[in-house]
Design a protein around this motif. Structure first.
Motif, short mmCIF file in Angstrom:
data_model
loop_
_atom_site.label_atom_id
_atom_site.label_comp_id
_atom_site.label_asym_id
_atom_site.label_seq_id
_atom_site.Cartn_x
_atom_site.Cartn_y
_atom_site.Cartn_z
N PRO A 129 -0.90 -13.60 3.47
CA PRO A 129 -0.17 -12.36 3.68
C PRO A 129 -0.65 -11.65 4.94
CG PRO A 129 -1.73 -12.14 1.87
CD PRO A 129 -1.73 -13.58 2.29
N PRO A 130 0.19 -10.82 5.56
CA PRO A 130 -0.24 -10.11 6.76
C PRO A 130 -1.38 -9.16 6.43
CG PRO A 130 1.83 -9.22 5.96
CD PRO A 130 1.53 -10.44 5.14
N ASP A 131 -2.24 -8.93 7.42
CA ASP A 131 -3.35 -8.02 7.24
C ASP A 131 -2.81 -6.59 7.16
OD1 ASP A 131 -5.96 -7.29 6.96
OD2 ASP A 131 -6.41 -7.32 9.09
N THR A 132 -3.26 -5.83 6.19
CA THR A 132 -2.77 -4.48 6.02
C THR A 132 -3.92 -3.52 5.78
OG1 THR A 132 -2.50 -4.79 3.66
CG2 THR A 132 -0.57 -5.21 5.01
N HIS A 133 -3.70 -2.26 6.15
CA HIS A 133 -4.62 -1.19 5.77
C HIS A 133 -4.29 -0.82 4.33
CE1 HIS A 133 -6.36 -0.31 9.68
NE2 HIS A 133 -5.16 -0.38 10.21
N ASP A 134 -5.09 0.07 3.73
CA ASP A 134 -4.83 0.50 2.36
C ASP A 134 -3.45 1.13 2.21
OD1 ASP A 134 -7.24 -0.42 1.43
OD2 ASP A 134 -8.25 1.52 1.64
N ASP A 135 -2.92 1.75 3.27
CA ASP A 135 -1.62 2.41 3.18
C ASP A 135 -0.46 1.43 3.32
OD1 ASP A 135 -1.66 1.79 5.87
OD2 ASP A 135 -1.52 3.86 6.55
N GLY A 136 -0.76 0.12 3.51
CA GLY A 136 0.29 -0.89 3.58
C GLY A 136 0.84 -1.12 4.97
N ALA A 137 0.38 -0.38 5.96
CA ALA A 137 0.88 -0.57 7.32
C ALA A 137 0.27 -1.84 7.92
CB ALA A 137 0.51 0.63 8.19
N GLU A 138 1.10 -2.68 8.49
CA GLU A 138 0.63 -3.93 9.09
C GLU A 138 -0.13 -3.65 10.37
OE1 GLU A 138 2.61 -7.85 11.03
OE2 GLU A 138 3.42 -7.15 9.13
N VAL A 139 -1.24 -4.33 10.55
CA VAL A 139 -2.05 -4.19 11.75
C VAL A 139 -1.58 -5.24 12.75
CG1 VAL A 139 -4.39 -4.35 12.67
CG2 VAL A 139 -4.01 -3.43 10.39
N SER A 140 -1.21 -4.80 13.94
CA SER A 140 -0.73 -5.76 14.93
C SER A 140 -1.91 -6.46 15.58
CB SER A 140 0.14 -5.03 15.95
OG SER A 140 -0.52 -4.81 17.13
N THR A 149 -14.78 -1.08 10.22
CA THR A 149 -14.24 -0.85 8.88
C THR A 149 -12.72 -0.80 8.96
OG1 THR A 149 -16.20 0.39 8.26
CG2 THR A 149 -14.24 0.69 6.89
N VAL A 150 -12.08 -1.65 8.14
CA VAL A 150 -10.62 -1.72 8.08
C VAL A 150 -10.22 -1.72 6.62
CG1 VAL A 150 -8.57 -3.08 8.60
CG2 VAL A 150 -10.46 -3.02 10.23
#
Length: 171
Positions: free
Chosen positions: A44-55, A115-116
């Motif tokens: 799955p794409p890498d995401t922050h806790d808020d669900g926004a995809e990190v480019s 930290t991510v």
């Protein structure tokens, strides 16, 4: 024509496997040679806790490989969770250009952390590649210490921008 497409991944797997038994190689060199043959399974794409995809970030499960796009003017960091501790030293990674050439993985004694999404990550390896396509990246947990303690363990490949050199004054 289809035979050619099947032969290329097989050739890469043979080259990677054949290089892994070279006792004269340095730790950095041997670390690039122990990845299992290419797999096309997507994480799955890498995401922050808020669900926004990190480019600029690609997640890869340990033991699998994935193609990572190489943008211009960047180096790529292979990052692992700090929580893996000393077991992270047993991870062996490889980065192979589309031409089949192994990229040189560089490491330093001082590992950068970030930290991510509530998880602290450290840079295990850094490499650069020409921005003319994708690089196949994968890592293995040679002793299976991480897989036993952390199921569904993955690494992150992060594109990190490189600032251009400042022009030198003439004269």
């Amino acid at each position: 024509m289809k035979v050619i497409w099947m032969a290329v991944p097989a050739l890469v797997a043979v080259i990677v496997t054949g290089c892994s038994d070279d006792p004269s190689a340095s730790r950095e060199t041997t670390s690039t040679s122990a990845v299992v043959a290419a797999s096309s399974v997507s994480a799955p794409p890498d995401t922050h806790d808020d669900g926004a995809e990190v480019s600029g970030v690609v997640r890869i499960l340990l033991g699998e490989t994935k193609q990572v796009p190489v943008p211009p003017d960047v180096v790529l960091d292979i990052r692992v969770p700090v929580a893996w501790g000393e077991a992270a030293n047993d991870i062996r990674c490889t980065a192979i250009e589309s031409s089949g050439r192994n990229e040189d993985l560089r490491s330093s004694d001082v590992r950068k952390t970030e930290t991510v999404g509530g998880t602290e990550w450290m840079t295990l390896w850094t490499f650069s590649s020409a921005p003319i396509g994708d690089v196949t990246v994968g890592c293995n947990d040679m002793e299976s210490r991480i897989a036993a303690a952390h199921p569904d363990s993955y690494i992150r490949v992060v594109a990190r921008g490189v600032a251009p050199a400042a022009p030198q004054p003439v004269g």
